[in-house]
Design a protein around this motif. Structure first.
Motif, PDB file in Angstrom:
ATOM      1  N   GLY A 188      14.114  28.807  23.340  1.00  0.00           N
ATOM      2  CA  GLY A 188      13.202  29.180  23.802  1.00  0.00           C
ATOM      3  C   GLY A 188      11.436  28.611  23.385  1.00  0.00           C
ATOM      4  O   GLY A 188      10.317  28.577  23.523  1.00  0.00           O
ATOM      5  N   SER A 189      11.674  27.893  22.417  1.00  0.00           N
ATOM      6  CA  SER A 189      10.733  27.169  21.551  1.00  0.00           C
ATOM      7  C   SER A 189      10.336  25.849  21.747  1.00  0.00           C
ATOM      8  O   SER A 189      11.808  24.626  20.615  1.00  0.00           O
ATOM      9  CB  SER A 189      10.629  28.162  19.436  1.00  0.00           C
ATOM     10  OG  SER A 189       9.985  28.962  19.686  1.00  0.00           O
ATOM     11  N   TYR A 190       9.580  25.147  21.705  1.00  0.00           N
ATOM     12  CA  TYR A 190      10.104  23.611  21.679  1.00  0.00           C
ATOM     13  C   TYR A 190       8.438  22.924  21.650  1.00  0.00           C
ATOM     14  O   TYR A 190       7.167  23.555  22.471  1.00  0.00           O
ATOM     15  CB  TYR A 190      10.695  22.639  23.028  1.00  0.00           C
ATOM     16  CG  TYR A 190       9.881  23.648  24.118  1.00  0.00           C
ATOM     17  CD1 TYR A 190       9.365  23.569  25.645  1.00  0.00           C
ATOM     18  CD2 TYR A 190      11.279  24.882  25.065  1.00  0.00           C
ATOM     19  CE1 TYR A 190       9.116  24.093  25.901  1.00  0.00           C
ATOM     20  CE2 TYR A 190      11.040  25.069  25.679  1.00  0.00           C
ATOM     21  CZ  TYR A 190       9.378  24.655  26.781  1.00  0.00           C
ATOM     22  OH  TYR A 190       9.710  25.428  28.159  1.00  0.00           O
ATOM     23  N   SER A 191       8.124  22.010  21.694  1.00  0.00           N
ATOM     24  CA  SER A 191       6.994  21.289  21.711  1.00  0.00           C
ATOM     25  C   SER A 191       6.749  19.676  22.060  1.00  0.00           C
ATOM     26  O   SER A 191       8.363  19.422  22.055  1.00  0.00           O
ATOM     27  CB  SER A 191       6.350  20.573  20.562  1.00  0.00           C
ATOM     28  OG  SER A 191       5.012  20.081  20.158  1.00  0.00           O
ATOM     29  N   TYR A 192       5.494  19.521  22.957  1.00  0.00           N
ATOM     30  CA  TYR A 192       5.728  18.184  23.885  1.00  0.00           C
ATOM     31  C   TYR A 192       6.178  16.884  22.718  1.00  0.00           C
ATOM     32  O   TYR A 192       6.955  15.435  23.370  1.00  0.00           O
ATOM     33  CB  TYR A 192       4.867  18.285  24.121  1.00  0.00           C
ATOM     34  CG  TYR A 192       3.750  18.262  23.671  1.00  0.00           C
ATOM     35  CD1 TYR A 192       2.487  16.305  23.832  1.00  0.00           C
ATOM     36  CD2 TYR A 192       2.705  18.408  22.680  1.00  0.00           C
ATOM     37  CE1 TYR A 192       1.641  16.741  22.621  1.00  0.00           C
ATOM     38  CE2 TYR A 192       1.565  18.559  22.654  1.00  0.00           C
ATOM     39  CZ  TYR A 192       0.923  16.967  22.223  1.00  0.00           C
ATOM     40  OH  TYR A 192      -0.106  17.013  21.526  1.00  0.00           O
ATOM     41  N   ASP A 193       5.707  16.864  21.532  1.00  0.00           N
ATOM     42  CA  ASP A 193       5.688  15.963  20.865  1.00  0.00           C
ATOM     43  C   ASP A 193       6.981  16.082  19.891  1.00  0.00           C
ATOM     44  O   ASP A 193       7.222  15.612  19.214  1.00  0.00           O
ATOM     45  CB  ASP A 193       4.940  15.716  19.617  1.00  0.00           C
ATOM     46  CG  ASP A 193       4.132  17.008  18.940  1.00  0.00           C
ATOM     47  OD1 ASP A 193       4.837  17.887  19.366  1.00  0.00           O
ATOM     48  OD2 ASP A 193       3.622  16.940  18.002  1.00  0.00           O
ATOM     49  N   GLN A 194       8.287  16.544  20.051  1.00  0.00           N
ATOM     50  CA  GLN A 194       8.925  16.985  19.194  1.00  0.00           C
ATOM     51  C   GLN A 194      10.323  16.446  19.256  1.00  0.00           C
ATOM     52  O   GLN A 194      11.068  16.546  20.922  1.00  0.00           O
ATOM     53  CB  GLN A 194       9.492  18.650  18.956  1.00  0.00           C
ATOM     54  CG  GLN A 194      10.853  18.617  18.287  1.00  0.00           C
ATOM     55  CD  GLN A 194      11.061  20.750  18.713  1.00  0.00           C
ATOM     56  OE1 GLN A 194      10.476  21.273  19.870  1.00  0.00           O
ATOM     57  NE2 GLN A 194      11.791  20.916  17.996  1.00  0.00           N
ATOM     58  N   PRO A 195      11.117  16.088  18.537  1.00  0.00           N
ATOM     59  CA  PRO A 195      11.741  14.850  19.011  1.00  0.00           C
ATOM     60  C   PRO A 195      13.304  15.708  20.168  1.00  0.00           C
ATOM     61  O   PRO A 195      13.688  16.602  18.696  1.00  0.00           O
ATOM     62  CB  PRO A 195      12.291  14.210  17.986  1.00  0.00           C
ATOM     63  CG  PRO A 195      11.182  14.185  17.807  1.00  0.00           C
ATOM     64  CD  PRO A 195      10.835  15.609  17.144  1.00  0.00           C
ATOM     65  N   THR A 196      13.943  15.055  21.213  1.00  0.00           N
ATOM     66  CA  THR A 196      14.957  16.218  21.044  1.00  0.00           C
ATOM     67  C   THR A 196      16.079  16.688  20.434  1.00  0.00           C
ATOM     68  O   THR A 196      16.696  17.366  20.093  1.00  0.00           O
ATOM     69  CB  THR A 196      16.042  15.041  22.348  1.00  0.00           C
ATOM     70  OG1 THR A 196      14.534  14.704  23.264  1.00  0.00           O
ATOM     71  CG2 THR A 196      16.604  16.152  23.550  1.00  0.00           C
ATOM     72  N   ALA A 197      16.122  14.944  19.312  1.00  0.00           N
ATOM     73  CA  ALA A 197      17.607  15.544  18.082  1.00  0.00           C
ATOM     74  C   ALA A 197      16.419  17.240  17.175  1.00  0.00           C
ATOM     75  O   ALA A 197      17.664  17.654  16.842  1.00  0.00           O
ATOM     76  CB  ALA A 197      17.463  14.996  17.700  1.00  0.00           C
ATOM     77  N   SER A 198      15.528  16.848  16.782  1.00  0.00           N
ATOM     78  CA  SER A 198      14.880  18.466  16.401  1.00  0.00           C
ATOM     79  C   SER A 198      14.910  19.503  17.233  1.00  0.00           C
ATOM     80  O   SER A 198      15.270  20.149  16.465  1.00  0.00           O
ATOM     81  CB  SER A 198      13.784  17.907  15.944  1.00  0.00           C
ATOM     82  OG  SER A 198      12.680  19.399  15.543  1.00  0.00           O
ATOM     83  N   TYR A 199      14.735  19.158  18.200  1.00  0.00           N
ATOM     84  CA  TYR A 199      14.440  20.914  18.652  1.00  0.00           C
ATOM     85  C   TYR A 199      16.578  21.575  19.374  1.00  0.00           C
ATOM     86  O   TYR A 199      16.428  22.238  19.227  1.00  0.00           O
ATOM     87  CB  TYR A 199      14.504  20.504  20.411  1.00  0.00           C
ATOM     88  CG  TYR A 199      15.061  21.684  21.252  1.00  0.00           C
ATOM     89  CD1 TYR A 199      13.959  22.833  21.342  1.00  0.00           C
ATOM     90  CD2 TYR A 199      16.012  21.614  22.458  1.00  0.00           C
ATOM     91  CE1 TYR A 199      14.488  23.780  22.524  1.00  0.00           C
ATOM     92  CE2 TYR A 199      15.939  22.210  23.319  1.00  0.00           C
ATOM     93  CZ  TYR A 199      15.240  23.563  23.222  1.00  0.00           C
ATOM     94  OH  TYR A 199      15.759  24.897  24.558  1.00  0.00           O
ATOM     95  N   LEU A 200      17.047  20.082  19.213  1.00  0.00           N
ATOM     96  CA  LEU A 200      18.674  20.306  19.682  1.00  0.00           C
ATOM     97  C   LEU A 200      19.542  20.765  18.286  1.00  0.00           C
ATOM     98  O   LEU A 200      20.399  21.894  18.336  1.00  0.00           O
ATOM     99  CB  LEU A 200      19.586  19.518  20.273  1.00  0.00           C
ATOM    100  CG  LEU A 200      19.367  19.000  21.747  1.00  0.00           C
ATOM    101  CD1 LEU A 200      19.455  17.818  22.253  1.00  0.00           C
ATOM    102  CD2 LEU A 200      19.767  20.627  22.758  1.00  0.00           C
ATOM    103  N   ALA A 201      19.005  20.419  16.950  1.00  0.00           N
ATOM    104  CA  ALA A 201      19.688  20.881  15.996  1.00  0.00           C
ATOM    105  C   ALA A 201      19.777  22.476  15.962  1.00  0.00           C
ATOM    106  O   ALA A 201      21.199  22.416  15.055  1.00  0.00           O
ATOM    107  CB  ALA A 201      18.600  20.041  14.361  1.00  0.00           C
ATOM    108  N   PRO A 202      18.620  23.029  15.603  1.00  0.00           N
ATOM    109  CA  PRO A 202      19.569  24.695  15.280  1.00  0.00           C
ATOM    110  C   PRO A 202      20.493  25.273  15.839  1.00  0.00           C
ATOM    111  O   PRO A 202      20.685  26.737  15.643  1.00  0.00           O
ATOM    112  CB  PRO A 202      17.559  25.352  14.823  1.00  0.00           C
ATOM    113  CG  PRO A 202      16.883  24.040  15.982  1.00  0.00           C
ATOM    114  CD  PRO A 202      17.604  22.584  16.501  1.00  0.00           C
ATOM    115  N   LEU A 203      20.360  24.617  17.379  1.00  0.00           N
ATOM    116  CA  LEU A 203      20.857  25.119  18.301  1.00  0.00           C
ATOM    117  C   LEU A 203      22.575  24.517  18.135  1.00  0.00           C
ATOM    118  O   LEU A 203      23.774  25.942  18.774  1.00  0.00           O
ATOM    119  CB  LEU A 203      20.289  24.558  20.192  1.00  0.00           C
ATOM    120  CG  LEU A 203      18.845  24.910  20.373  1.00  0.00           C
ATOM    121  CD1 LEU A 203      19.017  24.554  21.453  1.00  0.00           C
ATOM    122  CD2 LEU A 203      18.956  26.867  20.635  1.00  0.00           C
TER     123      LEU A 203
END
Length: 130
Positions: free
Chosen positions: A11-26
């Motif tokens: 549930g934590s993300y930012s519009y300028d965050q690369p998708t890979a960076s969002y997915l990595a901890p998941l």
């Protein structure tokens, strides 16, 4: 607890965050099947474009509230996810209860499913619910 840690990362993300960076901890917290679903969703062009045009940033906090169901190798918990949202429209706060299903896999535990608690998994493990 794994369910709460997962909910915060989910549930934590930012519009300028690369998708890979969002997915990595998941990835290390989820089953391979759930990770594929999350990756497809995160890569959806419409979603990314909407977040970018709104300059959407969301930070989350969660704690496991209760166990909905427990069976051998499967635990379903209710996790209230509190989200603070910032966008070009301003700031907002919301809380959504999620049903997070965690299953025993290999030598550890993985998140198998996440859904709004009102519609989420009512019980049974992956063998029973498909």
């Amino acid at each position: 607890c794994l369910a709460a840690r997962f909910a915060v990362a989910y549930g934590s993300y930012s519009y300028d965050q690369p998708t890979a960076s969002y997915l990595a901890p998941l990835r290390p917290m989820t089953t391979a099947a759930l990770y594929q679903v999350l990756a497809r969703s995160a890569l959806a062009p419409g979603l990314r474009q909407q977040r970018a045009s709104d300059h959407l940033t969301v930070t989350s906090q969660a704690q496991t509230q209760q166990i909905r169901d427990i069976e051998p190798g499967t635990v379903i918990t209710i996790v209230p996810l509190a989200q603070d949202t910032t966008s070009i429209s301003g700031q907002a706060h919301s809380t959504t209860d999620y049903a997070v299903t965690v299953i025993s896999q290999g030598a550890g535990w993985k998140v198998y499913d996440i859904e709004p608690a009102a519609a989420g998994d009512q019980g049974g493990g992956p063998d029973e619910n498909g």
